[in-house]
Design an enzyme around this catalytic site. Structure first.
Site, short mmCIF file in Angstrom:
data_model
loop_
_atom_site.label_atom_id
_atom_site.label_comp_id
_atom_site.label_asym_id
_atom_site.label_seq_id
_atom_site.Cartn_x
_atom_site.Cartn_y
_atom_site.Cartn_z
N CYS A 49 0.87 -1.18 0.00
CA CYS A 49 0.00 0.00 0.00
C CYS A 49 0.90 1.22 0.00
O CYS A 49 1.78 1.35 0.86
CB CYS A 49 -0.90 -0.01 1.23
SG CYS A 49 -1.83 1.52 1.49
N CYS A 161 -0.39 4.14 -6.33
CA CYS A 161 -1.44 3.53 -5.52
C CYS A 161 -1.67 2.12 -6.06
O CYS A 161 -1.66 1.92 -7.28
CB CYS A 161 -2.73 4.34 -5.58
SG CYS A 161 -4.14 3.55 -4.75
#
Length: 251
Positions: A49, A161
């Site tokens: 992440c 992302c």
């Protein structure tokens, strides 16, 4: 890349998105997840992440000194620096990732002559979660976000992302063929393979079924999960962060 490795994944579907939360909350969540994953005695923990990587990696390394951590930012930067020719790199990511400034500071440390331009794109994660991966609306929003970066004459764009690679085709249509797109999933995959081989840590080549834990799994979240794990035999479990879990099904 590593079918012989036993993969244990935790997806915090009950509390996403992380990218709009404060650094303090993101670190708190990261600690809870790392405590859960550490119960499996992993050979490494991958922070898959960008928001957690940008805010929590150094913090987690101090909090859990006995574990090896890899994040998705360092390999993305390594690939971007190899790809750029005019030394102008763009980064798109969540508000948390962009506000952390970690991409800018790390690229500057690696090569002070490179110019880095950033843009937070908070609507792109909801698009992926809803399964909106292409179409006029998606491309219009991407263009609105990215046109400022393109005006800086970037030749490389980091997809900062984990969700964004699923929008790669739409992003490509907006930026054209002259901009290199950096996908962290490939970058981190190559880095982990290299690390395991160099340190003789690879398991046997026999394929193992990934074990996936989720903090919540409503039906619409399962649809999103299949975008990431398509064509894989999986074991899926719902888990609370106190360690109790309910086996849902094997797919």
């Amino acid at each position: 890349m590593l079918p012989g490795e036993k993969l244990i994944y935790f997806g915090d579907t009950a509390r996403v998105p992380y990218g709009t939360k404060s650094p303090e909350v993101i670190r708190q969540y990261a600690i809870q997840i790392t405590q859960f994953l550490s119960s499996f005695d992993p050979k490494m923990i991958i922070i898959a992440c960008h928001s957690v990587s940008s805010i929590g990696k150094v913090f987690l390394e101090r909090k859990f000194p006995g574990y090896i951590f890899f994040d998705v930012i360092e390999p993305s930067i390594e690939d971007a620096l190899k790809s750029t020719h005019n030394k102008r790199i763009g980064v798109i990511g969540t508000p948390a990732t962009i506000l952390s400034g970690r991409y800018v500071s790390m690229i500057k440390t690696a090569d002070a002559s490179v110019r880095t331009y950033q843009k937070a794109c908070p609507l792109l994660v909801p698009f992926v979660e809803e399964g909106w991966l292409n179409g006029d609306i998606v491309e219009a929003v991407i263009k609105r976000y990215i046109q400022g970066l393109l005006s800086k004459d970037i030749d490389t764009l980091i997809l900062g992302c984990t969700h964004y690679p699923l929008l790669k085709k739409s992003i490509r249509r907006v930026v054209g063929d002259s901009v290199n797109l950096i996908d962290a999933s490939y970058a981190i995959g190559r880095k982990i393979v290299r690390f395991l081989r160099e340190n003789n840590l690879c398991n046997s080549p026999e394929e193992k079924v990934p074990l996936l834990y989720f903090s919540d799994l409503p039906s619409y979240k399962r649809r999103t999960m299949f975008f990431f794990w398509r064509n894989r035999n999986l074991i899926i479990k719902k888990v609370s962060l106190n360690g109790k879990h309910i086996c849902l099904n094997s797919l």
